[in-house]
Design an enzyme around this catalytic site. Structure first.
Site, mmCIF file in Angstrom:
data_model
loop_
_atom_site.group_PDB
_atom_site.id
_atom_site.type_symbol
_atom_site.label_atom_id
_atom_site.label_comp_id
_atom_site.label_asym_id
_atom_site.label_seq_id
_atom_site.Cartn_x
_atom_site.Cartn_y
_atom_site.Cartn_z
ATOM 1 N N ASN A 113 -38.892 39.604 18.654
ATOM 2 C CA ASN A 113 -39.427 38.246 18.737
ATOM 3 C C ASN A 113 -40.746 38.207 17.985
ATOM 4 O O ASN A 113 -41.736 38.784 18.431
ATOM 5 C CB ASN A 113 -39.658 37.854 20.197
ATOM 6 N N HIS A 127 -31.222 37.400 27.747
ATOM 7 C CA HIS A 127 -32.659 37.250 27.942
ATOM 8 C C HIS A 127 -33.301 37.084 26.576
ATOM 9 O O HIS A 127 -32.917 37.744 25.604
ATOM 10 C CB HIS A 127 -33.243 38.471 28.652
ATOM 11 N N HIS A 128 -34.287 36.187 26.490
ATOM 12 C CA HIS A 128 -34.931 35.907 25.204
ATOM 13 C C HIS A 128 -35.658 37.142 24.653
ATOM 14 O O HIS A 128 -35.955 37.224 23.460
ATOM 15 C CB HIS A 128 -35.911 34.749 25.355
ATOM 16 N N ALA A 129 -35.931 38.126 25.521
ATOM 17 C CA ALA A 129 -36.579 39.352 25.053
ATOM 18 C C ALA A 129 -35.698 40.115 24.073
ATOM 19 O O ALA A 129 -36.188 40.943 23.297
ATOM 20 C CB ALA A 129 -36.929 40.246 26.244
#
Length: 512
Positions: free
Chosen positions: A356, A164-166
């Site tokens: 991020n 997951h990009h999180a």
């Protein structure tokens, strides 16, 4: 989505567990990571790695706890703290690798050959397509690994790492994966890599000296214009309607992935001939390929159109969203040192600056059937040079944080979705290592990162590795039903630009 999240233990419960020597490691989820978790902008990263040998799954299982799983993000759940108004936190947990590593049963092969390699690659594309239909299971850490021991033209076996990009931005994840590798020629050495492509423009670096008065005026003017265009795009300014315009709710649709391995030396020869950068060349090739692809798609719409003629409408507005990493990279060595530590031994994410932290800029693309192929690269350089004198990425970063703080991550995700929907594509270029690497003793043939969950119908990634340049596209196949034909256009465009550069060098007065 919150119904799938587990509530974190209350402070009172946590305190009691600490008294029983069962402390829980926690880190707050950054605003950008919260945004990337919302349904309107729920991004996942896929890293397809090709290997020059068959993969031994037991070797991967044995080495993961000593490398990747030393990183707290890969052993943590993303959960909601009900005692703190629903704030999200990372909470460490035990990892059962059997729930994260899948060995895919490959189709039987009767005779090795090009047709078998083609079928195997189609099998991989279909498998990854099915993966993109799923969102990560929030009841366990947000990653999994899929091993496919089947041969393609570019590799003997493949592994697909989904995250997951999180968990982190692309630059962080790329550095972390490379920190798990070693040089094939010397297994004791880490890879060496330039981080320029994942850094913000030079005017955005905190240690950059104050710009000269002329450059300062350019910086202010460009920023004002870019911010105005950004806000206009948010409310009403859309790209022209084209065959690659995103369809409604594209972010929730599965994506078809395809990649093509090209020669990095071809990019270098164009770079030297045009006095540009590899990023300029990659962007120039993208503009040429999209022009070629759209010209053909428009030609099929018109009865009686002739192959090779210009079928493109005039004054097409086509733009791409370009991400900028605004957090200074800690480097591969720092991540490798962190993975040597035992858990709890100063492994705080605040220390390592993980998360991020990115902004993005809207990049206009030159679409047209240009007489001189080198003009695609020249146009790309002009666009990139202008963006180096703009604070647009910083503005978008702070705007997203402002919206998250006062209106919540859901509102920020809706606004971000609007920007990406009103532009046509996403673009990324990542500089990879120049030496051959091995991952847990398996020699790497190529690295191909991509994403799904974005509202764009087309995302283009460039990833270099040794003497190769991978072009990876993620498409909504309802909009782009022929991704491999689009990759043919990338390959053809590269060769046309390379030949034009060679011809220009031969006819130059200095060579007479």
């Amino acid at each position: 989505m919150e119904r799938n999240l587990k509530p974190i233990e209350t402070r009172k419960q946590k305190s009691g567990m600490e008294n029983n020597n069962m402390s829980i490691a926690e880190e707050p989820v950054s605003p950008s990571s919260r945004l990337l978790h919302e349904p309107a902008f729920n991004l996942h990263i896929l890293a397809i790695m090709g290997f020059n040998s068959k993969i031994n799954p037991h070797v991967f299982t044995h080495n993961m706890p000593h490398t990747l799983l030393k990183h707290p993000r890969f052993t943590s759940l993303m959960v909601v703290d009900k005692e703190e108004n629903g704030k999200m936190k990372w909470v460490e947990t035990e990892v059962d690798l059997s729930q994260h590593i899948t060995v895919v049963e490959a189709p039987e092969v009767e005779v090795e050959g090009d047709e078998t390699h083609r079928k195997n690659k189609k099998f991989v594309e279909d498998y990854v397509y099915e993966l993109s239909k799923e969102r990560m299971d929030m009841s366990r850490p947000l990653w999994d690994l899929h091993i496919l021991n089947l041969k393609t033209r570019d590799a003997e076996a493949l592994a697909v790492l989904r995250m997951h990009h999180a968990l982190g931005d692309g630059a962080s994840i790329n550095s972390l994966l490379l920190a798990c590798t070693r040089q094939t020629a010397n297994p004791k050495l880490l890879p060496t890599i330039s981080t320029r492509s994942s850094s913000p423009p030079k005017t955005l670096k905190p240690n950059n000296p104050k710009p000269k008065p002329k450059n300062f005026f350019k910086l202010v003017w460009n920023t004002l214009v870019d911010v105005f265009i950004f806000i206009a795009t948010l409310f009403f300014l859309k790209d022209s309607q084209t065959p690659i315009t995103p369809s409604p709710a594209s972010e929730s649709k599965p994506k078809r992935f395809a990649y093509r391995i090209l020669s990095l030396n071809d990019f270098f020869s164009i770079k030297l001939a045009t006095n540009t950068t590899i990023n300029d060349v990659a962007l120039g090739v993208t503009q040429a390929a999209l022009s070629m692809y759209l010209n053909r798609r428009y030609g099929k719409r018109d009865i009686g159109s002739i192959e090779g003629q210009n079928n493109l409408p005039k004054n097409l507005r086509l733009r791409s969203c370009l991400f900028f990493n605004l957090r200074p990279a800690k480097g591969i060595q720092a991540l490798a040192d962190m993975m040597k530590k035992e858990k709890g031994e100063s492994n705080s994410m605040s220390k390592w600056g993980w998360g991020n932290r990115f902004g993005y800029a809207i990049l206009p693309l030159k679409i047209g059937m240009l007489n001189d192929p080198l003009d695609y690269v020249r146009e790309a350089k002009a666009t990139a040079d202008r963006k180096k004198y703009s604070y647009e990425p910083i503005f978008t970063y702070y705007l997203a944080n402002f919206v998250i703080k006062f209106f919540g991550p859901k509102a920020a995700a809706i606004l971000t979705n609007k920007i990406f929907s009103n532009a046509s594509t996403c673009f990324s270029n990542v500089v990879g290592p120049r030496e051959d690497l091995e991952f847990f003793g398996h020699p790497i043939a190529f690295i191909a990162p991509t994403c799904y969950g974005q509202p764009s119908a087309l995302m283009v990634h460039f990833q270099s590795y040794v003497d190769k340049m991978g072009v990876i596209i993620s498409v909504d196949e309802n909009v782009i039903p022929d991704p491999n034909q689009l990759l043919d256009d990338f390959e053809k465009s590269l060769h046309l630009i390379k030949d034009a550069a060679a011809a220009a060098a031969t006819s130059s007065p200095t060579n007479l």
